[in-house]
Design an enzyme around this catalytic site. Sequence first.
Site, short mmCIF file in Angstrom:
data_model
loop_
_atom_site.label_atom_id
_atom_site.label_comp_id
_atom_site.label_asym_id
_atom_site.label_seq_id
_atom_site.Cartn_x
_atom_site.Cartn_y
_atom_site.Cartn_z
N ARG A 152 -14.42 1.63 8.70
CA ARG A 152 -13.42 2.16 7.76
C ARG A 152 -13.62 3.67 7.71
NH1 ARG A 152 -11.44 0.03 1.86
NH2 ARG A 152 -10.32 -1.37 3.25
N HIS B 166 -3.65 0.12 8.68
CA HIS B 166 -4.50 -0.85 7.98
C HIS B 166 -4.18 -2.24 8.53
CE1 HIS B 166 -7.22 -2.41 5.21
NE2 HIS B 166 -6.63 -2.17 4.06
N GLN C 174 -5.09 -5.60 6.73
CA GLN C 174 -4.20 -5.94 5.62
C GLN C 174 -2.93 -6.59 6.15
OE1 GLN C 174 -4.86 -5.65 2.26
NE2 GLN C 174 -3.02 -6.90 2.12
N ASP D 6 2.22 -0.15 -2.45
CA ASP D 6 0.81 0.24 -2.36
C ASP D 6 0.62 1.43 -3.29
OD1 ASP D 6 -1.83 0.68 -1.55
OD2 ASP D 6 -1.29 1.66 0.33
N CYS E 29 -1.25 -4.67 -1.67
CA CYS E 29 -2.50 -4.83 -0.93
C CYS E 29 -3.72 -4.68 -1.83
CB CYS E 29 -2.56 -3.84 0.20
SG CYS E 29 -2.46 -2.13 -0.37
N ARG F 276 -7.14 -12.16 3.05
CA ARG F 276 -7.98 -11.21 3.80
C ARG F 276 -9.22 -11.94 4.31
NH1 ARG F 276 -7.40 -5.55 2.91
NH2 ARG F 276 -9.24 -5.35 4.23
N1 NVA Z 1 -3.24 3.24 1.13
C1 NVA Z 1 -4.48 2.86 0.50
C2 NVA Z 1 -4.84 1.46 0.90
C3 NVA Z 1 -6.02 0.91 0.16
C4 NVA Z 1 -6.41 -0.47 0.61
C5 NVA Z 1 -5.56 3.85 0.90
O1 NVA Z 1 -5.60 4.27 2.05
O2 NVA Z 1 -6.34 4.23 0.05
#
Ligand code: NVA
Length: 284
Positions: A81, A108, A111, A203, A243, A271
């Site tokens: 990540r 992502h 997700q 989101d 999400c 997930r």
């Molecule tokens: N768009 C958000 C998703 C979090 C799962 C981020 O990048 O923080």
Amino acid sequence: MAGVPVELKGRSFTRVASWSRDELATLLDLADELKAERARRAELGGMALFLPAAELQLARGESFRDTALVLSRFLSALMIRTFEQEEIEEFAEHASIPVINGLTDETHPLQALADAMTLRERFGGLGGLRVAYVGDGNNVCHSLMRIAARFGAEFVAATPKGYEPNPGFVAAATEDAAANGGSVTVVHDPREAAHGAHALYTDVWVSMGQDDDRMRRLRDLEPYRIDDTLIGLADPEAVAMHCLPAHVGEEISADVLYGPRCLAWEQAENRLHTQKALMALVIR
Ligand code: NVA
């Protein structure tokens, strides 16, 4: 595991587009199976190591290439990540173990797998569904757009001006959708996107790393909240999706998030099942 296409062993998952429709469907089928059998079957039995970048030699200037080569000698798979998509692509290029994208600024894909599983459970498939994404055209939007396109959905994103999804990703997803009987559209009016939608997705308005820009984002995105009024424009059977983590009262109202149409908790559970399926398929 019987019936698993051999070519998935050792494969990385760096973005939705790196897997074919059949490969993604194989994964979603296995996730359904793992979910149904969870009460009877143990979890996968692996051991997770959490390796913060600051505690790796990366922090002292070791290259991604060398880190990928070393970690490949210790581990069965590596989930990363990070902010830069290129870092994940570079790890995947040099690692001899599967590299899984756990979120970047651009995408992502994990997700998106859970979202596709959730939509399949609710509607039986994605083909012909109208999936509306409302808010910031971010990483989650990009991956949702691509998986919706790959499975032939009618995808529409509504964002403020300046918050549109990456035009290159929109172009690639549009081509993918056309090949699979779907479509991709980007508009600015959330009502236009919501109209007749089967799923209304949102989101956070402030993603990780964007806190300095918080006030401007909250102001610009204010008209893009998913609430009962917006859902009232959608299909009578429409669902709301998120999400998580949610910022109640910002991108989604409490009534919608905790209401009967919301699939966010199902997405969260899925997930688990999709990521288990992914690991079961790619780890040698
Ligand atoms: N768009 C958000 C998703 C979090 C799962 C981020 O990048 O923080």
